[in-house]
Every structure is written in structure tokens, then in C-alpha cells.
Design an enzyme around this catalytic site. Structure first.
Site, PDB file in Angstrom:
ATOM      1  N   GLU A 164       0.883  -1.261  -0.027  1.00  0.00           N
ATOM      2  CA  GLU A 164      -0.164  -0.127  -0.090  1.00  0.00           C
ATOM      3  C   GLU A 164       0.825   1.404   0.125  1.00  0.00           C
ATOM      4  O   GLU A 164       0.952   1.989   1.000  1.00  0.00           O
ATOM      5  CB  GLU A 164      -0.992  -0.026   1.301  1.00  0.00           C
ATOM      6  CG  GLU A 164      -1.863  -1.022   1.061  1.00  0.00           C
ATOM      7  CD  GLU A 164      -3.018  -1.174   2.116  1.00  0.00           C
ATOM      8  OE1 GLU A 164      -2.822  -0.392   3.181  1.00  0.00           O
ATOM      9  OE2 GLU A 164      -4.375  -1.560   2.162  1.00  0.00           O
ATOM     10  N   GLU A 321      -6.819  -7.732  -0.993  1.00  0.00           N
ATOM     11  CA  GLU A 321      -7.066  -7.742   0.656  1.00  0.00           C
ATOM     12  C   GLU A 321      -8.511  -7.299   0.753  1.00  0.00           C
ATOM     13  O   GLU A 321      -8.734  -5.968   0.024  1.00  0.00           O
ATOM     14  CB  GLU A 321      -6.343  -6.826   1.477  1.00  0.00           C
ATOM     15  CG  GLU A 321      -4.924  -6.985   1.918  1.00  0.00           C
ATOM     16  CD  GLU A 321      -3.918  -6.053   2.667  1.00  0.00           C
ATOM     17  OE1 GLU A 321      -4.832  -5.197   3.376  1.00  0.00           O
ATOM     18  OE2 GLU A 321      -3.012  -5.742   2.544  1.00  0.00           O
TER      19      GLU A 321
HETATM   20  C1  GAL Z   1      -4.348  -2.990   4.922  1.00  0.00           C
HETATM   21  C2  GAL Z   1      -2.948  -3.280   5.181  1.00  0.00           C
HETATM   22  C3  GAL Z   1      -2.909  -4.620   6.130  1.00  0.00           C
HETATM   23  C4  GAL Z   1      -3.549  -4.517   7.224  1.00  0.00           C
HETATM   24  C5  GAL Z   1      -4.916  -4.179   6.921  1.00  0.00           C
HETATM   25  C6  GAL Z   1      -5.892  -4.246   7.941  1.00  0.00           C
HETATM   26  O1  GAL Z   1      -4.294  -1.576   4.560  1.00  0.00           O
HETATM   27  O2  GAL Z   1      -2.269  -3.526   3.887  1.00  0.00           O
HETATM   28  O3  GAL Z   1      -1.616  -4.853   6.022  1.00  0.00           O
HETATM   29  O4  GAL Z   1      -3.108  -3.565   8.020  1.00  0.00           O
HETATM   30  O5  GAL Z   1      -5.062  -3.094   6.247  1.00  0.00           O
HETATM   31  O6  GAL Z   1      -7.279  -3.760   7.902  1.00  0.00           O
END
Ligand code: GAL
Length: 680
Positions: A164, A321
Site C-alpha cells: 500500500e 485484501e
Molecule cells: C491494510 C494493510 C494490511 C492490514 C490491513 C488491516 O491496509 O495492507 O497490512 O493492516 O490494512 O485492515
């Protein structure tokens, strides 16, 4: 419901993961957080859940490089071998989003300095100064070491660079950043004189006599020159991209056949111009988290997925994700309702994703994210969350043939990070001007009317769309205005909302005045902005309806004999002035709306424009989200019922998820998803 299936074949392109034959399913896997004794169980449970892809090593720098140039790869060897033996492919991370403590200790000049002069040190995660030479060489060293060691490992399917970019830090004001910013400016403008002209430094006596007098726009007594701030945003974005490209190029040199990506945050990271990033990845990957407390969170999810697909140029993309249930970083971390995770994942798939991955595999026991949901929750496998996950994994396998199919949209919304950067600076005509609010409002109107939407940059080829909406594009240059004119002349219907086309690329008002280069296309001239007081409303007559507007009005004049007036303010600061205009041009028409209408009221504007564009409002049950993915010889109709009651859908085919055949129409149960396969 009738679904129109264009006979035009989709733009087929299969994602580059040969080891996975259908959709990818899995998530971030952080084995370094666990004793090795649980790894075998992890792999077994992954198999039980249908996991076929995990992202490994994203934050593992400290466990891989124990001191500069001294590596410990044993544990990573073992887990990659174990995953491979279990038939689970790996998206291997470069861990450069979490530099080790030894790096921070040795390189204090690489710590990020924020706009208030605070130095941000170790103990958390996040990039060092993106302009730091020491960070660049340390990041290159670990990336090279990983590529050397694992480039040929059979488990490694693809590379996941960093994490990110843009979060949690996107800018730095340290001494190295000052040097890099000046170099970037000279590279962009050529001379100091050009910088002075572009920034309009005659205002407030800001003329620069020497390049070293220029600094990054950190804390100052009052508003810092907006053109300088805008250029600084561009600079920061480019520095981050340079960090990505450095690692990508190392990986490509070692493994030209393995795809490289990094995870975007399409609608939620304001600091990266993803139109510039997307061509640099081999497959677009995105992270999405619900805004849990909002009732319309599923609409925002759809918007994020549509933007991601648009960044991918319509090709399939990866949901890198999302969460199985609650996150841990919102004010109130609302858990998902039973079935909501499934609807969420399958909505991303419906809107073009070929992968549904989560953060993260096993819930952490320690650290900042221990209250974040996970695929394997703290409650273990004897839990409704786990059972739903296993069912979802099975559904993903059932949907294998969806892979590679594409989504076609007739309607586009313009989206441009540069314009957002400019508009979000200080001292705009009203704090109620909010491009995100307007974009979401128009998107929601279209979602409720069951239109699938693409997002487009203002200079993109728009000729495939029947309707293009410009929700609020404050910064719009001449090339974009010419592009929109070509679109309208060629037969497009264009709807422009207020506060668009006001400034050029240097945040200077266009010489034509407040309607800028769009004025000619729209056949209007905005004489004066007339924003409303807080909570003030205005009445307007809109195509025969008396409705209420808020936040904003323009005092404007029609300037072309062909300009038609379809709405007029009947009170407020712009009383008597046109509120909705239409100028026919060539084979199309350009509409302008001069106030903020709520989502319900927007229908009075969008319905006649849908009719003119030939994209009729679909007669589908409210709350039933419908999206179609097409192949050369068939289609997959996704029906996602967000209601707590069943709804009828006039669609025929076989529901892939249940195997039931529906020769005429189907009833979609409350909260459920159906995927109807249709072969031509
Ligand atoms: C994302 C990040 C992950 C984790 C996740 C939690 O932004 O890439 O590593 O922190 O949020 O929601």
C-alpha cells in the site's frame, strides 16, 4: 428483469497465474508471527478452506535480514516448501514497508519528517523517506536477495512489492526531500523563471531568486502557495512510484516471466495517482475495507471495485485484501452480518476480480492488529465465521469458469486524483464543496438504477460510453475539455456538475473565467459562484418539478443561441439564474447542473439523460445488485440480494452456486448471491 447481453465478445485476458486454474482464494499469511509447529496445521486448514494463493513475507524484513547483508532464509525456505507441497501458491512480498530497527538506528537521516517537523521513527511500520538514498539501497539489497533465492522456487507464482504505497506516510519534509523536490522542479519546468510563472509567485511577494530558497510546503504562517502544494503532491507521488519501480525492475530482471504487482487502495488512498501507477504493474491488485458504520457500504464497495476494474483497463484484477468481518482501525469496528462476507467477495468478483484474498489468514495474538478479523478467527474452526469461509472457498471453486471474463459498462464517471489534490487545498469557495460526496452521489444514483459504471480519466477515450458524468472536476485542462467536446460531438451525452473546469494544471483560473474551457462546450458562462450558507436550501424548478438544492448555486448566463434552460433557481442567491442547461452539439448534448441535489432528486436530471443516451433505467427489484461478466460465448449474471427478503429476477440460466436450473426467472433468497450461467 431483462438483461441485455451484447454480442460483442469481451476483452479476454487470462491473469498470469498458470498454477491456479480458476479464481484465486486466500490472503496475507504471516508465518513469522507463529511458532513453526502451527505451520503444518495452517496448510491443512488452508486446504480445507480451498485456499490456493497466499501473500507471504510482506512485513518480514526484520526476520530475513538480521543485520545489513546478513540473511536468514531458512524459515522462509521451509514455509515455501510446505506451502508448495500443500498445493498452495505464493505471492511473495518484498518487505520494504517495514524496515528493520537496525536500519532506523544506522540511518536517522532516513526517518520521515512530517509537515510539522516531527521525525517519525521505528516501532511501527511504514516507509522511510521515499527520497532517501540509504533506504533505496537497503530496499534494493533485500529485493535482490529475495529474487536471487526464490525466483525459481516452484511455489512462487508472483511478486507483491511493498505494501500500500501512500499509507501510512506519503510525504516527507527532510533535508533529502528538499534536494529531491528542487531537482524534480527543475526537471519539470527547466528554469526557476518558469517555476515562478507557473506558481504565480508575484502574489504575496513569493518570488524566488535562487532554487535553494524553495522548500517543501511544510507548516507556514498562512496558506502556502497552492500551485506549490499541488506540485509537491505530484512530486511525492512520483517519489513513491520510483520506489516501486526500483523493486519491480530488479524482480523483472531476475524473473521476467513472473508477474509483479503492488496493492492499491483505489478509493481510499488520496495520495497516489493510480492512473499513472496502473500501467506499471503486471496485474492490478487492490485492497478494500468497508466503511463499516455506513448503511451504503456495499455501494461504496461496488464503486471501489468499478474504479479498480477501470484502472485495469477492463481486464481482470485481483482483490488483494479485504476483511472477513470487522477491522480494528475504525472508530467502531462493526462485525459483518452472516452472509455479508460472501456478498462482499462475490461483488468484487462480479465487478471483474479474478481473485478474492483477505487480510489475513490467521488472527494475530499480539501487536496492533489482534482485534482484526481473519480467515482463521480467534474462535477457531468451530465458529460460524470459519464455516462461512469454507462455504465461500467452495463457491470460489465452483466459479472457476468466471476467470478471464470481463464487464462492459455504458456509463462512465470521470475521476482524477490531480483535480482532487487541487480542490482539497485550503480557501476554496465553500467547505461544502466535496468532490468525493458528489462522485458518490452520482455513483449511488447509477447503482440504484442498476447501471454498471466505469471510471475514466478526463483525457481518456470516451467513445464507447453512451453517458459520461463529470461529478466535480475542479482542475480540468484544455486537452480534457477538447476530449469532452469530441465525445459530445460524436454522439455522447455529457452531464457536468458545478465547480468543474475552474482551474488549469497550476491551479490558476482559466482565462475564460469561472466556467473555463468547458464554458464553450456547455454554452454557458458562470458569472459568479454563489455558495449557500450552512444548511441553507434553495428552490428550483427542474423540468417541471419543484425541488430543493443545497450547498451551491452559480449565477450563470447562457452564451450560445442553442443553449436550452431546463431548470431555474426560484429563490436563493442565484434566483432567476439557470440551474440546469443543455446544449445540443453535433450528435450529442452537454448538460450542466448548477446545484447539489440529493440522490433521490437527482433522478429528475438523470432520467431524461438516460433516455437521450439510450441507457434506460432498468426495472430490477430495489436492493438487487446485478452485474454481468461476459466471455466470447456466454455470460455470468451475478445477482446479489442486499435485502432481508427474497426478490424475483427475470433472468434464466443455471445458478452455478447451487446447480439449479431456472428456465424463466429466479427468486434470489434474502441476503444471498446467485450466479446464473448463460451459454450462447
Ligand atoms: C491494510 C494493510 C494490511 C492490514 C490491513 C488491516 O491496509 O495492507 O497490512 O493492516 O490494512 O485492515
Amino acid at each position: 428483469m431483462t438483461i441485455d447481453i451484447a454480442s460483442v465478445p469481451g476483452n479476454l485476458e487470462v491473469l498470469p497465474w498458470p498454477a491456479i486454474t480458476g479464481l484465486a482464494f486466500g490472503g496475507d499469511y504471516n508465518p513469522e508471527q507463529w511458532d513453526e509447529s502451527v505451520w503444518a496445521q495452517d496448510v491443512q486448514l488452508m486446504q480445507a478452506a480451498g485456499v490456493n494463493l497466499v501473500s507471504v513475507g510482506i512485513f518480514a524484513w526484520a526476520r530475513l535480514e538480521l543485520e545489513p547483508g546478513v540473511f536468514d532464509f531458512g524459515w522462509l525456505d521451509r514455509i515455501l516448501d510446505l506451502l508448495h507441497a500443500g498445493g498452495i501458491a505464493v505471492d511473495l512480498g518484498t518487505p520494504t514497508a517495514a524496515p528493520p530497527a537496525w536500519f532506523y538506528r544506522a540511518q536517522p537521516e532516513s526517518w520521515v519528517v512530517d509537515a510539522d517537523g516531527r521525525r517519525l521513527g521505528p516501532g511501527s511500520r511504514g516507509i522511510c523517506c521515499p527520497s532517501s538514498p540509504a533506504y533505496a539501497s537497503a530496499a534494493a539489497r533485500i529485493t535482490t536477495a529475495l529474487a536471487d533465492r526464490y525466483g525459481d522456487h516452484p511455489a512462487v507464482l508472483m511478486w507483491h512489492v511493498h505494501n500500500e504505497y501512500g499509507a501510512p506516510v506519503s510525504e516527507c519534509h527532510c533535508d533529502q526531500s528538499q534536494i529531491a523536490f528542487r531537482a524534480w522542479l527543475l526537471d519539470s519546468y527547466g528554469t526557476l523563471d518558469e517555476i515562478n510563472i507557473a506558481w504565480g509567485t508575484s502574489f504575496w511577494g513569493q518570488t524566488y531568486y535562487h532554487i535553494d530558497e524553495i522548500r517543501t510546503p511544510a507548516a507556514a504562517a498562512s496558506v502556502v502557495n497552492p500551485a506549490q502544494q499541488l506540485d509537491y503532491r505530484r512530486f511525492c507521488d512520483q517519489q513513491l512510484r520510483a520506489c516501486y519501480l526500483r523493486e519491480r525492475d530488479i524482480l523483472r530482471a531476475h524473473t521476467p516471466d513472473k508477474p509483479v504487482t503492488t496493492n492499491f487502495m483505489a478509493t481510499s488512498c488520496p495520495t497516489t495517482d493510480l492512473w499513472k501507477w496502473a500501467p506499471e504493474v503486471d496485474v492490478v491488485a487492490n485492497d478494500h475495507y468497508l466503511t463499516a458504520e455506513r448503511g451504503d457500504r456495499h455501494v461504496l464497495l461496488a464503486m471501489d471495485a468499478d474504479l479498480t476494474r477501470s484502472l485495469a483497463g477492463g481486464r481482470p484484477w485481483m482483490l488483494m485484501e479485504h476483511s472477513t468481518s470487522a477491522v480494528n482501525w475504525q472508530p467502531r469496528n462493526v462485525a459483518k452480518q452472516p452472509g455479508e462476507m460472501t456478498r462482499n467477495t462475490l461483488t468484487h468478483i462480479a465487478r471483474g476480480a479474478d481473485a478474492g484474498l483477505f487480510f489475513q489468514w490467521r488472527a494475530s495474538r499480539s501487536g496492533a492488529e489482534k482485534f482484526h478479523s481473519a480467515m482463521l478467527p480467534h474462535a477457531g474452526t468451530d465458529s460460524p465465521q470459519w464455516h462461512e469461509l469454507v462455504r465461500l472457498g467452495a463457491s470460489m471453486r465452483t466459479l472457476a469458469d468466471v476467470r478471464g471474463s470481463t464487464v462492459k459498462a455504458d456509463v462512465a464517471l470521470l475521476w482524477d486524483w490531480e483535480s482532487f489534490w487541487a480542490q482539497d487545498l485550503e480557501w476554496r469557495p465553500s467547505v461544502d464543496l466535496d468532490h468525493r460526496e458528489r462522485t458518490t452521489a452520482f455513483y449511488t444514483r447509477l447503482w440504484q438504477d442498476h447501471h454498471t459504471v466505469d471510471f475514466a480519466h478526463p483525457t481518456a477515450d470516451l467513445s464507447s460510453y453512451k453517458l459520461v458524468i463529470v461529478p466535480q472536476m475542479y482542475l480540468l485542462d484544455r486537452a480534457a475539455a477538447a476530449n469532452l467536446t469530441t465525445y459530445v460531438t460524436g454522439g455522447g451525452q455529457l452531464l457536468v456538475s458545478y465547480f468543474s473546469g475552474v482551474v488549469n494544471a497550476n491551479d490558476a483560473v482559466h482565462p475564460e473565467g469561472l466556467s473555463g474551457p468547458l464554458g464553450e462546450l456547455l454554452g454557458i458562462s458562470v458569472q459568479e459562484f454563489a455558495p449557500l450558507a450552512e444548511h441553507q436550501q434553495v428552490m428550483l424548478n427542474l423540468l417541471g418539478h419543484n425541488v430543493v438544492g443545497g450547498a451551491w448555486t452559480d449565477r450563470l448566463l447562457p452564451t450560445d443561441p442553442t443553449t436550452e434552460i431546463h431548470g431555474t433557481f426560484t429563490d436563493g442567491p442565484a434566483a432567476g439564474s439557470p440551474a440546469l442547461t443543455r446544449r445540443p452539439l453535433g450528435r450529442g448534448a452537454a448538460w450542466y447542473l448548477a446545484t447539489r441535489l440529493d440522490i433521490e432528486t437527482l433522478q429528475h436530471v438523470t432520467n431524461p439523460i438516460y433516455a437521450a443516451a439510450g441507457v434506460p433505467k432498468n426495472q430490477i427489484a430495489a436492493g438487487l445488485e446485478t452485474v454481468t461478466r461476459r466471455t466470447e460465448n456466454g455470460a455470468f449474471h451475478f445477482l446479489i440480494n442486499h435485502n432481508d427478503h427474497p426478490v424475483e429476477a427475470a433472468v434464466s440460466g443455471t445458478d452455478l452456486l447451487t446447480g439449479v436450473d431456472y428456465p424463466q426467472s429466479a427468486t434470489v433468497p434474502a441476503g444471498q448471491v446467485m450466479v446464473m450461467r448463460q451459454d450462447f
